[in-house]
Motif scaffolding. Structure first.
Motif, mmCIF file in Angstrom:
data_model
loop_
_atom_site.group_PDB
_atom_site.id
_atom_site.type_symbol
_atom_site.label_atom_id
_atom_site.label_comp_id
_atom_site.label_asym_id
_atom_site.label_seq_id
_atom_site.Cartn_x
_atom_site.Cartn_y
_atom_site.Cartn_z
ATOM 1 N N ALA A 147 36.843 50.148 41.960
ATOM 2 C CA ALA A 147 36.336 48.955 41.272
ATOM 3 C C ALA A 147 36.312 47.784 42.246
ATOM 4 O O ALA A 147 37.194 47.647 43.101
ATOM 5 N N VAL A 148 35.281 46.934 42.129
ATOM 6 C CA VAL A 148 35.152 45.728 42.955
ATOM 7 C C VAL A 148 34.617 44.598 42.083
ATOM 8 O O VAL A 148 34.004 44.840 41.031
ATOM 9 N N VAL A 149 34.859 43.358 42.519
ATOM 10 C CA VAL A 149 34.245 42.201 41.873
ATOM 11 C C VAL A 149 33.172 41.680 42.821
ATOM 12 O O VAL A 149 33.483 41.240 43.934
ATOM 13 N N GLU A 150 31.933 41.769 42.405
ATOM 14 C CA GLU A 150 30.826 41.331 43.255
ATOM 15 C C GLU A 150 30.540 39.856 43.037
ATOM 16 O O GLU A 150 30.568 39.361 41.905
ATOM 17 N N VAL A 151 30.270 39.158 44.144
ATOM 18 C CA VAL A 151 29.942 37.736 44.085
ATOM 19 C C VAL A 151 28.496 37.593 43.626
ATOM 20 O O VAL A 151 27.609 38.284 44.137
ATOM 21 N N PHE B 251 37.466 38.090 44.397
ATOM 22 C CA PHE B 251 36.314 38.269 45.282
ATOM 23 C C PHE B 251 36.747 38.933 46.595
ATOM 24 O O PHE B 251 37.845 38.704 47.097
ATOM 25 N N HIS B 252 35.838 39.734 47.159
ATOM 26 C CA HIS B 252 36.031 40.351 48.472
ATOM 27 C C HIS B 252 37.218 41.327 48.502
ATOM 28 O O HIS B 252 37.748 41.620 49.565
ATOM 29 N N HIS B 253 37.645 41.786 47.343
ATOM 30 C CA HIS B 253 38.702 42.782 47.272
ATOM 31 C C HIS B 253 38.215 43.980 46.458
ATOM 32 O O HIS B 253 37.290 43.853 45.650
ATOM 33 N N ALA B 254 38.840 45.126 46.678
ATOM 34 C CA ALA B 254 38.479 46.339 45.941
ATOM 35 C C ALA B 254 39.731 47.144 45.648
ATOM 36 O O ALA B 254 40.702 47.099 46.404
ATOM 37 N N ILE B 255 39.707 47.848 44.540
ATOM 38 C CA ILE B 255 40.764 48.820 44.251
ATOM 39 C C ILE B 255 40.284 50.157 44.776
ATOM 40 O O ILE B 255 39.208 50.635 44.398
ATOM 41 N N LYS B 256 41.066 50.739 45.668
ATOM 42 C CA LYS B 256 40.697 52.004 46.285
ATOM 43 C C LYS B 256 41.504 53.151 45.673
ATOM 44 O O LYS B 256 42.503 52.933 44.983
ATOM 45 N N VAL B 257 41.058 54.355 45.954
ATOM 46 C CA VAL B 257 41.741 55.535 45.425
ATOM 47 C C VAL B 257 43.207 55.532 45.849
ATOM 48 O O VAL B 257 44.100 55.891 45.075
ATOM 49 N N SER B 258 43.475 55.095 47.074
ATOM 50 C CA SER B 258 44.853 55.086 47.587
ATOM 51 C C SER B 258 45.751 54.109 46.836
ATOM 52 O O SER B 258 46.983 54.218 46.910
#
Length: 218
Positions: free
Chosen positions: A174-178, A149-156
């Motif tokens: 990609a993100v995990v939405e609550v 939660f509250h994390h994302a994979i970014k292009v970097s």
């Protein structure tokens, strides 16, 4: 990367009427860029299935009336209602020249946030990259095994040997939405719990005053 062969035929009439006639006959008007001269041709629409309706990138081997070219599909125009292919642009490539391509992104692994009830959301279905043809993959795997939660994979965060990523570095892939229900429950719990060191509510203070007076009488 897999190569798909497209057979083409040079166009004699380049006007709108000629283009529409080609479409009515089940063909796609096309242009090949990247050489000394543009080549206008057409190809049967059925041959585009493997390079348009797919989740992998492909090179294209063009055979236009006996002339052969290595290319990539650069742009496709669709009818806004029927989604019939209206036009296709190809770019001629060579092994010693870098090219830009949109490579499909695939999410792999089990995200911890999903096991907790979250929803894995893919923000970018493809990634724009720059590299030599020999380094171009069919797709790019994006590992979400540590995504909570509250994390994302970014292009970097994505690395691939031989490729330079052209999308904004801070763009989310990609993100995990609550879940909404979990958000509301957390907000209600936070509202019901007074902050540490906070003064008691006015009602509570009034209730406490009589007790102090009774203690004074004694």
């Amino acid at each position: 990367m897999k190569t798909i062969e497209i057979i083409g035929y040079r166009r004699a009439n380049l006007g709108k009427t000629g283009s529409q006639t080609l479409r009515d006959d089940g063909n796609v008007p096309c242009v090949l860029y990247g050489g000394d001269n543009q080549i206008h041709f057409y190809s049967p629409m059925i041959l585009f299935r493997e390079i348009v309706y797919t989740n992998e990138a492909h090179f294209v081997h063009l055979n236009i009336e006996g002339e052969e070219f290595q290319a990539i599909l650069q742009e496709v125009q669709f009818h806004p209602v029927s989604e019939v292919i209206l036009h296709a642009d190809f770019l001629r490539i060579s092994e010693d020249r870098k090219i830009k391509m949109n490579i499909p992104a695939r999410l792999v692994g089990q995200a911890p946030g999903v096991s907790k009830g979250g929803t894995l959301v893919q923000k970018r279905s493809s990634l724009k990259v720059l590299g030599f043809p020999k380094d171009m993959p069919d797709h790019i795997d994006v590992d979400v095994a540590e995504l909570d939660f509250h994390h994302a994979i970014k292009v970097s965060d994505i690395k691939y040997q031989g490729l330079e990523f052209m999308d904004p570095k801070q763009a989310s892939v990609a993100v995990v939405e609550v879940p909404r229900a979990a958000k509301l429950a957390a907000e209600e719990a936070a509202a019901a719990t007074p902050a540490e060191g906070a003064a008691p509510a006015a009602g509570d203070a009034k209730k406490a005053e009589p007790a102090k007076k009774e203690e004074g009488k004694k």
